[in-house]
Design an enzyme around this catalytic site. Structure first.
Site, short mmCIF file in Angstrom:
data_model
loop_
_atom_site.label_atom_id
_atom_site.label_comp_id
_atom_site.label_asym_id
_atom_site.label_seq_id
_atom_site.Cartn_x
_atom_site.Cartn_y
_atom_site.Cartn_z
N GLY A 12 0.85 -1.10 0.02
CA GLY A 12 0.20 0.01 0.04
C GLY A 12 0.61 1.33 0.05
O GLY A 12 0.47 2.27 0.47
N ASN A 14 1.70 3.02 -2.47
CA ASN A 14 1.16 4.07 -3.70
C ASN A 14 -0.10 4.71 -3.05
O ASN A 14 -0.21 5.84 -3.23
CB ASN A 14 0.94 3.28 -4.95
CG ASN A 14 2.23 3.32 -5.89
OD1 ASN A 14 2.56 4.13 -6.28
ND2 ASN A 14 2.72 2.02 -5.89
N LEU A 92 -9.41 -6.73 -13.43
CA LEU A 92 -10.99 -6.28 -13.14
C LEU A 92 -11.97 -6.93 -14.42
O LEU A 92 -11.44 -6.97 -15.63
CB LEU A 92 -10.99 -4.92 -13.33
CG LEU A 92 -10.20 -3.95 -12.14
CD1 LEU A 92 -10.73 -2.52 -12.41
CD2 LEU A 92 -10.34 -4.44 -10.90
N HIS A 108 1.76 0.65 -13.02
CA HIS A 108 2.42 -0.40 -13.59
C HIS A 108 4.03 -0.16 -13.33
O HIS A 108 4.36 0.95 -13.74
CB HIS A 108 2.05 -0.75 -14.73
CG HIS A 108 2.74 -2.08 -15.23
ND1 HIS A 108 2.35 -3.42 -14.77
CD2 HIS A 108 3.82 -2.37 -16.17
CE1 HIS A 108 3.18 -4.26 -15.24
NE2 HIS A 108 3.93 -3.69 -16.17
C1 GRF Z 1 3.88 -1.28 -7.35
O1 GRF Z 1 5.15 -1.59 -7.78
C2 GRF Z 1 2.91 -0.99 -8.51
O2 GRF Z 1 3.51 -0.46 -9.68
C3 GRF Z 1 2.52 -2.29 -8.73
O3 GRF Z 1 2.36 -3.14 -7.69
C4 GRF Z 1 3.17 -2.47 -6.42
C5 GRF Z 1 2.57 -2.02 -5.44
O4 GRF Z 1 3.31 -1.66 -4.39
N1 GRF Z 1 1.08 -2.32 -9.35
P1 GRF Z 1 2.60 -0.82 -3.15
O5 GRF Z 1 1.57 -1.73 -2.60
O6 GRF Z 1 1.64 0.36 -3.77
O7 GRF Z 1 3.77 -0.36 -2.39
#
Ligand code: GRF
Length: 212
Positions: A12, A14, A92, A108
């Protein structure tokens, strides 16, 4: 004020970057709901610690349509208008995508269309590219195929491991994801086929040339 929904499955970070930008008033929105498909996701704990509504909707052993229906119901109940996938490890289904047309974002960890799917950082290392990065895109019914909003590139060094490369990319993810969310909720994005145009103000703010 727009209502954001976050879907995650793990760490989490991001989600946290978006939550920080929301709290700082940089994104004119509020996080109305955080959903995880895994009860043990650290992101779910983090959401609760921040006092945000957070819910686990388990996906294990459930047909995709049933899971998606539950997610749609939860998001709708909270009045969610925009959805951010933040490390959400499920594809999804069409019902969920169609419920929020051009209103679902994903991040991504590669420069799409290179290295879609899982283990994007490992794919980049194995291929031997000199640059990779991250992409924020709108979600369509494919896997990592939707129109691209923002990308950031990072170099790949000879002594990189999956860990060091992932960390370099993640730093950029935390920068461009909140920026893309802001552009979307402010209505600064125009989608024409595969191409996304940012309005003049948005382009100036992000240091890119404005669309003619
Ligand atoms: C990130 O590398 C994102 O690009 C990918 O999954 C990972 C999630 O990381 N889709 P976080 O859970 O946000 O730390």
């Amino acid at each position: 004020m727009k209502n954001l929904g976050i879907l995650l499955s793990g760490r989490g970070s991001n989600f946290e970057a978006i939550a920080r930008a929301v709290a700082a008033g940089e994104i004119p929105a509020k996080i109305a709901l955080v959903v995880s498909n895994r009860a043990e996701a650290a992101g779910l704990e983090r959401a609760r610690a921040l006092g945000l509504p957070a819910l686990c909707i388990p996906s294990k052993g459930k047909p995709r349509e049933a899971f998606d229906r539950e997610v749609i119901e939860a998001l709708k109940t909270r009045g969610v208008e925009y959805v951010c996938l933040a490390g959400f490890m499920r594809v999804l289904g069409p019902d969920l995508v169609r419920e929020f047309p051009n209103r679902i974002l994903n991040i991504h960890p590669a420069l799409l269309p290179s290295f879609p799917g899982t283990d994007a950082q490992k794919q980049a290392l194995d291929y031997g590219v000199r640059f990779t990065g991250c992409t924020v895109h709108l979600v369509d019914e494919g896997v990592d195929t939707g129109p691209i909003i923002l990308q950031a590139a990072v170099p790949v060094f000879d002594d990189d491991t999956e860990e060091t490369l992932s960390a370099r990319i993640l730093e950029q993810e935390h920068r461009i994801y909140p920026e893309a969310v802001k552009l979307l909720v402010e209505g600064q994005i125009e989608v024409k086929g595969r191409r996304v145009r940012l309005n003049k103000g948005a382009a100036a703010a992000s240091g890119r040339s404005p669309a003619p």
